[in-house]
Motif scaffolding. Structure first.
Motif, PDB file in Angstrom:
ATOM      1  N   UNK A 144     -13.229  27.475  41.003  1.00 12.64           N
ATOM      2  CA  UNK A 144     -14.317  28.415  41.268  1.00 12.64           C
ATOM      3  C   UNK A 144     -14.883  28.910  39.946  1.00 12.64           C
ATOM      4  N   UNK A 145     -16.135  29.231  39.954  1.00 12.36           N
ATOM      5  CA  UNK A 145     -16.795  29.773  38.776  1.00 12.36           C
ATOM      6  C   UNK A 145     -16.877  31.285  38.905  1.00 12.36           C
ATOM      7  N   UNK A 146     -16.534  31.962  37.834  1.00 20.35           N
ATOM      8  CA  UNK A 146     -16.647  33.425  37.819  1.00 20.35           C
ATOM      9  C   UNK A 146     -17.745  33.811  36.856  1.00 20.35           C
ATOM     10  N   UNK A 147     -18.671  34.610  37.330  1.00 18.92           N
ATOM     11  CA  UNK A 147     -19.715  35.104  36.458  1.00 18.92           C
ATOM     12  C   UNK A 147     -19.124  36.164  35.548  1.00 18.92           C
ATOM     13  N   UNK A 148     -19.620  36.279  34.340  1.00 19.23           N
ATOM     14  CA  UNK A 148     -19.068  37.259  33.401  1.00 19.23           C
ATOM     15  C   UNK A 148     -19.324  38.686  33.899  1.00 19.23           C
ATOM     16  N   UNK A 149     -18.406  39.615  33.572  1.00 19.20           N
ATOM     17  CA  UNK A 149     -18.592  40.985  34.038  1.00 19.20           C
ATOM     18  C   UNK A 149     -19.781  41.687  33.392  1.00 19.20           C
ATOM     19  N   UNK A 150     -20.066  41.362  32.133  1.00 19.75           N
ATOM     20  CA  UNK A 150     -21.219  41.996  31.489  1.00 19.75           C
ATOM     21  C   UNK A 150     -22.477  41.210  31.823  1.00 19.75           C
ATOM     22  N   UNK A 153     -20.486  28.561  33.559  1.00 16.29           N
ATOM     23  CA  UNK A 153     -20.137  27.163  33.283  1.00 16.29           C
ATOM     24  C   UNK A 153     -19.414  27.036  31.945  1.00 16.29           C
ATOM     25  N   UNK A 154     -19.860  27.786  30.946  1.00 20.93           N
ATOM     26  CA  UNK A 154     -19.234  27.713  29.625  1.00 20.93           C
ATOM     27  C   UNK A 154     -17.797  28.194  29.657  1.00 20.93           C
ATOM     28  N   UNK A 155     -17.555  29.281  30.350  1.00 21.92           N
ATOM     29  CA  UNK A 155     -16.198  29.836  30.372  1.00 21.92           C
ATOM     30  C   UNK A 155     -15.227  28.958  31.157  1.00 21.92           C
ATOM     31  N   UNK A 156     -15.711  28.231  32.134  1.00 20.01           N
ATOM     32  CA  UNK A 156     -14.826  27.388  32.945  1.00 20.01           C
ATOM     33  C   UNK A 156     -14.819  25.931  32.504  1.00 20.01           C
ATOM     34  N   UNK A 157     -15.605  25.595  31.505  1.00 18.69           N
ATOM     35  CA  UNK A 157     -15.787  24.189  31.119  1.00 18.69           C
ATOM     36  C   UNK A 157     -14.473  23.507  30.745  1.00 18.69           C
ATOM     37  N   UNK A 158     -13.611  24.180  30.027  1.00 18.67           N
ATOM     38  CA  UNK A 158     -12.366  23.539  29.571  1.00 18.67           C
ATOM     39  C   UNK A 158     -11.418  23.225  30.722  1.00 18.67           C
TER      40      UNK A 158
END
Length: 110
Positions: free
Chosen positions: A83-89, A41-46
């Motif tokens: 779409x939301x992408x989960x972080x790789x790490x 959610x944080x990475x896609x928020x913007x």
């Protein structure tokens, strides 16, 4: 068979089983999401539209996001074509990822 035994066997026991399943499902859905979901959610928020950002802010008023909130937010983002992408790490710190999302929401309100 007496009426009491009939009611216990064919009505009360199945009813109690249904109540137990509903209680478990509602308890499970109210649990907090994990760090990877907060990070997504944080990475896609913007890139979210304004109404979805407002919904995230409303869901965070309690201080955390439940699985129920997360699933409705993901559905809404998919309806908006995002779409939301989960972080790789592998993210393990729920508090840090939650704080990151809260900071984004607070910065958006200003």
């Amino acid at each position: 068979m007496t009426p009491v035994k009939f009611i216990l066997r064919y009505t009360a026991v199945p009813f109690m089983a249904i109540v137990a399943v509903v209680f478990w499902a509602s308890f499970h859905a109210s649990a907090e999401i994990d760090a990877r979901q907060y990070a997504a959610l944080s990475s896609a928020y913007t890139s979210f539209p304004l109404d979805l950002r407002r919904d995230i802010a409303d869901a965070l008023k309690s201080g955390r996001l439940s699985k129920w909130d997360y699933s409705s937010l993901v559905r809404q983002s998919l309806d908006d074509g995002l779409t939301l992408e989960w972080p790789p790490e592998n993210k393990a710190d729920v508090a840090a990822e939650r704080a990151r999302l809260v900071a984004l929401v607070k910065a958006d309100r200003l």
